[in-house]
Design a protein around this motif. Structure first.
Motif, short mmCIF file in Angstrom:
data_model
loop_
_atom_site.label_atom_id
_atom_site.label_comp_id
_atom_site.label_asym_id
_atom_site.label_seq_id
_atom_site.Cartn_x
_atom_site.Cartn_y
_atom_site.Cartn_z
N SER A 198 2.53 7.90 7.73
CA SER A 198 3.90 7.68 7.26
C SER A 198 4.01 6.36 6.51
O SER A 198 4.70 6.27 5.48
CB SER A 198 4.88 7.72 8.44
OG SER A 198 4.73 6.59 9.28
N ILE A 199 3.35 5.32 7.00
CA ILE A 199 3.35 4.04 6.30
C ILE A 199 2.68 4.19 4.94
O ILE A 199 3.14 3.63 3.93
CB ILE A 199 2.65 2.96 7.14
CG1 ILE A 199 3.43 2.70 8.43
CG2 ILE A 199 2.50 1.65 6.36
CD1 ILE A 199 2.72 1.81 9.43
N THR A 200 1.60 4.96 4.90
CA THR A 200 0.90 5.23 3.64
C THR A 200 1.84 5.86 2.62
O THR A 200 1.89 5.45 1.46
CB THR A 200 -0.30 6.15 3.87
OG1 THR A 200 -1.23 5.51 4.76
CG2 THR A 200 -1.01 6.48 2.56
N VAL A 203 -0.12 -1.80 -2.46
CA VAL A 203 0.35 -3.07 -1.91
C VAL A 203 0.05 -4.22 -2.87
O VAL A 203 0.87 -5.14 -3.04
CB VAL A 203 -0.28 -3.33 -0.53
CG1 VAL A 203 0.11 -4.71 0.00
CG2 VAL A 203 0.15 -2.26 0.46
N ALA A 204 -1.11 -4.17 -3.51
CA ALA A 204 -1.47 -5.22 -4.48
C ALA A 204 -0.49 -5.23 -5.65
O ALA A 204 -0.04 -6.30 -6.09
CB ALA A 204 -2.89 -5.00 -4.99
N VAL A 205 -0.13 -4.05 -6.14
CA VAL A 205 0.84 -3.97 -7.24
C VAL A 205 2.19 -4.53 -6.81
O VAL A 205 2.84 -5.26 -7.56
CB VAL A 205 0.98 -2.50 -7.72
CG1 VAL A 205 2.18 -2.36 -8.66
CG2 VAL A 205 -0.30 -2.05 -8.41
N GLY A 243 4.85 5.25 -2.25
CA GLY A 243 6.08 5.58 -2.95
C GLY A 243 6.78 4.40 -3.56
O GLY A 243 7.87 4.55 -4.15
N GLY A 244 6.20 3.21 -3.46
CA GLY A 244 6.76 2.04 -4.14
C GLY A 244 7.69 1.19 -3.31
O GLY A 244 8.28 0.23 -3.82
N THR A 245 7.86 1.50 -2.03
CA THR A 245 8.72 0.67 -1.17
C THR A 245 7.95 -0.58 -0.74
O THR A 245 6.80 -0.48 -0.31
CB THR A 245 9.18 1.45 0.06
OG1 THR A 245 10.01 2.54 -0.37
CG2 THR A 245 9.98 0.57 1.01
N SER A 246 8.58 -1.73 -0.87
CA SER A 246 7.93 -2.98 -0.54
C SER A 246 7.85 -3.19 0.97
O SER A 246 8.86 -3.02 1.67
CB SER A 246 8.68 -4.15 -1.18
OG SER A 246 8.14 -5.39 -0.76
N LEU A 247 6.70 -3.60 1.45
CA LEU A 247 6.54 -3.92 2.87
C LEU A 247 7.31 -5.18 3.26
O LEU A 247 7.45 -5.47 4.44
CB LEU A 247 5.06 -4.09 3.21
CG LEU A 247 4.22 -2.81 3.27
CD1 LEU A 247 2.75 -3.15 3.46
CD2 LEU A 247 4.68 -1.91 4.40
N PHE A 248 7.79 -5.92 2.26
CA PHE A 248 8.55 -7.14 2.53
C PHE A 248 10.04 -6.87 2.63
O PHE A 248 10.82 -7.78 2.87
CB PHE A 248 8.27 -8.17 1.43
CG PHE A 248 6.82 -8.52 1.29
CD1 PHE A 248 6.23 -9.45 2.13
CD2 PHE A 248 6.03 -7.89 0.35
CE1 PHE A 248 4.88 -9.75 2.02
CE2 PHE A 248 4.68 -8.19 0.23
CZ PHE A 248 4.10 -9.12 1.06
N GLY A 249 10.45 -5.62 2.46
CA GLY A 249 11.84 -5.24 2.65
C GLY A 249 12.70 -5.37 1.41
O GLY A 249 12.37 -6.09 0.47
N GLY A 261 -7.22 5.29 1.44
CA GLY A 261 -7.23 3.87 1.77
C GLY A 261 -7.22 3.00 0.53
O GLY A 261 -6.49 1.98 0.46
N ILE A 262 -7.99 3.37 -0.48
CA ILE A 262 -8.02 2.61 -1.74
C ILE A 262 -6.65 2.65 -2.42
O ILE A 262 -6.17 1.63 -2.94
CB ILE A 262 -9.12 3.18 -2.67
CG1 ILE A 262 -10.51 2.91 -2.06
CG2 ILE A 262 -9.02 2.56 -4.06
CD1 ILE A 262 -11.64 3.58 -2.81
N LEU A 263 -6.01 3.82 -2.40
CA LEU A 263 -4.69 3.95 -3.01
C LEU A 263 -3.66 3.04 -2.33
O LEU A 263 -2.82 2.43 -3.00
CB LEU A 263 -4.22 5.41 -2.95
CG LEU A 263 -4.94 6.40 -3.86
CD1 LEU A 263 -4.47 7.82 -3.56
CD2 LEU A 263 -4.71 6.07 -5.32
#
Length: 324
Positions: A256-258, A313-315, A263-269, A306-308
């Motif tokens: 689900s996190i993947t 996240v890098a983007v 989908g472009g949602t930032s992990l930083f909120g 995993g690479i995706l």
């Protein structure tokens, strides 16, 4: 006086976080369509949606939490416990199926409520809270189920796994429900005051509080609603498999996190769209399905996924630095 032209719809689309994932999804479909005659068919696309509907629904709740700059590692375990509660109450305890489903949904929502209260009232990090709750839900699932798979489910619990025809393609009711849920939450996040408050909370909790948003109540509500969505995912899982499985959902938290990240949602909120999460879930489903049709071993499917995630996240990180 200079006239400022409004950006065209095409430019607005390119500027959204969904543009990149959507382009990746289209390119992946083209690639696998060229390399497999079976890929670009109605039945295969229906199969992909069926394969991602459970994780996709989990990812809706995960998106809500990540938008507030949190994370939920327990979603898969909560879903599994909700599924066991529904099936055991209906089969072993003879509870009417509708009440059994309601109980499963309530239990999942209660897990979300507890997570939200621990995050807000004790100020524990969401990572730690949900990591602990993962173990709690996992243990309760196995204790309550006695390590036994629940079979012989009533029709109401498996209804969403049934199909109807669209042309020559069989589509499950569960797939339709998943799409409707994405549309509902896209509306709630994009067109309501509640949605704007969720984004504000993720961008800056302190600024949100100073503008009058009751941040603690909002956070608890988001976690509770996410838990309720996990309960719907539990019902979808039960309907698809036809059993209550205590072993279910063990890697679905990461999946689900993947989907959310792809989908472009930032992990930083504070940045992302729930429709992007649908695209992210479809990317994972398309890659796994396409590689399987090409005869690529499953371990390489995991490697590519995993690479995706790392690339996504890098983007996002580079985008945040550019916008500072």
């Amino acid at each position: 006086m200079a006239v400022i032209e409004a950006p065209s719809p095409a430019r607005r689309l390119v500027a959204t976080p969904v543009a990149g994932p959507l382009a990746a999804l289209v390119l992946a479909c083209v690639f696998f369509g060229v390399n497999s005659d079976q890929f670009l068919t109605g039945p295969n696309f229906s199969l992909i949606i069926q394969q991602v509907m459970v994780v996709g629904t989990l990812a809706i709740g995960q998106t809500l939490i990540i938008l507030t700059a949190g994370i939920d590692l327990a979603c898969g375990a909560i879903m599994a416990f909700g599924g066991i509660v529904m099936t055991k109450l209906a089969v072993d305890n003879g509870l009417p199926p509708l009440l059994a489903v309601a109980a499963g949904l309530a239990v999942c929502a209660a897990f979300g409520l507890v997570n939200g209260l621990l995050v807000t009232r004790i100020s524990l990090p969401p990572f730690i809270v949900t990591l602990g709750m993962l173990n709690v839900a996992f243990a309760l699932t196995h204790i309550y189920s006695n390590e036994q798979t629940v079979v012989g489910l009533p029709g109401l619990l498996t209804f969403l796994g049934q199909t109807f025809q669209v042309g020559q393609t069989n589509v499950t009711y569960g797939s339709l429900l998943t799409i409707l849920l994405f549309l509902l939450f896209a509306y709630l996040l994009g067109s309501t005051a509640w949605g704007r408050h969720v984004y504000a909370l993720g961008n800056s909790p302190e600024v949100a509080r100073l503008t009058g948003i009751r941040t603690r109540r909002l956070t608890v509500g988001v976690y509770t609603l996410a838990g309720f969505v996990y309960g719907i995912a539990a019902l979808l899982l039960v309907s698809r498999t036809g059993v209550g499985d205590p072993q279910a959902g063990q890697t679905d938290n990461l999946d689900s996190i993947t989907a959310v990240v792809l989908g472009g949602t930032s992990l930083f909120g504070g940045r992302g769209l729930v429709i992007g999460t649908l695209v992210g879930a479809l990317i994972v489903g398309v890659f796994r399905n396409g590689l399987q049709l090409m005869g690529v071993p499953s371990i390489y499917q995991t490697l590519i996924t995993g690479i995706l995630v790392i690339l996504a996240v890098a983007v996002d990180q580079l985008s945040r630095r550019r916008n500072r």
